[in-house]
Design an enzyme around this catalytic site. Structure first.
Site, PDB file in Angstrom:
ATOM      1  N   CYS A   4       0.639  -1.192   0.218  1.00 49.45           N
ATOM      2  CA  CYS A   4      -0.032  -0.001  -0.119  1.00 49.45           C
ATOM      3  C   CYS A   4       0.748   1.198  -0.019  1.00 49.45           C
ATOM      4  CB  CYS A   4      -0.958  -0.072   1.091  1.00 49.45           C
ATOM      5  SG  CYS A   4      -1.948   1.461   1.225  1.00 49.45           S
ATOM      6  N   CYS A  32      -0.264   4.161   2.569  1.00 54.66           N
ATOM      7  CA  CYS A  32       0.293   3.856   3.995  1.00 54.66           C
ATOM      8  C   CYS A  32       1.516   3.761   4.076  1.00 54.66           C
ATOM      9  CB  CYS A  32      -0.573   2.606   4.377  1.00 54.66           C
ATOM     10  SG  CYS A  32      -2.283   2.803   4.349  1.00 54.66           S
TER      11      CYS A  32
END
Length: 156
Positions: A114, A117
């Site tokens: 991700c 993130c």
């Protein structure tokens, strides 16, 4: 095996941090045998707070990484505006320290791929005073644990 022992025995992180990152990363791989092995090896090397935060980081990022990857992949303003409505209080009140918890989240987010993130957690840990070496060591541990999980899936 050599890579795993190297990343868990040396580097810029404390022993507890290394093993908590290994555990959070193992949980992120969803490989039960690896989770059990890392949990057993981590016993006595991490504090109860680090253990709790490693588990919480894996659980929380398991949810958030899916949500934020979706928003990133869609590249659509309508989705970008959609609120997460996901409970994330644990990030504000970790059992260990904020910087350590964010480092665990960074490692799990790297395992899950991700970008949003990883970028967000890297910024927080660096602003909290952790070094580039700390970040690199955390992601190196996550990468190695992920590689071990993959190798354990290969039939004999």
């Amino acid at each position: 095996k050599l890579n795993l022992s190297n990343v868990l025995e040396q580097g810029s992180l404390t022993e507890g941090q290394r093993w908590a990152i290994a555990l959070a990363s193992a949980i992120a791989t969803r490989h039960a045998g690896l989770i059990d092995a890392v949990s057993q090896d981590a016993a006595g090397k991490i504090t109860p707070e680090q253990l709790d935060d490693a588990k919480a980081a894996a659980a929380l990022m398991g949810m958030n990484n899916v949500w934020y990857r979706f928003k990133h992949f869609m590249n659509n303003e309508e989705y970008e505006k959609a609120p997460a409505r996901l409970r994330m209080q644990r990030i504000a009140k970790p059992a260990s320290s904020k910087a350590e918890f964010e480092l665990y989240c960074l490692a799990v987010s790297a395992v899950h791929g991700c970008e949003m993130c990883v970028t967000s957690h890297e910024k927080v840990v660096r602003e909290a005073g952790m070094s580039l070496d700390n970040v690199v060591d955390a992601v190196r541990i996550a990468a190695t644990i992920h590689g071990v999980a993959n190798s354990m899936m290969i039939p004999a």
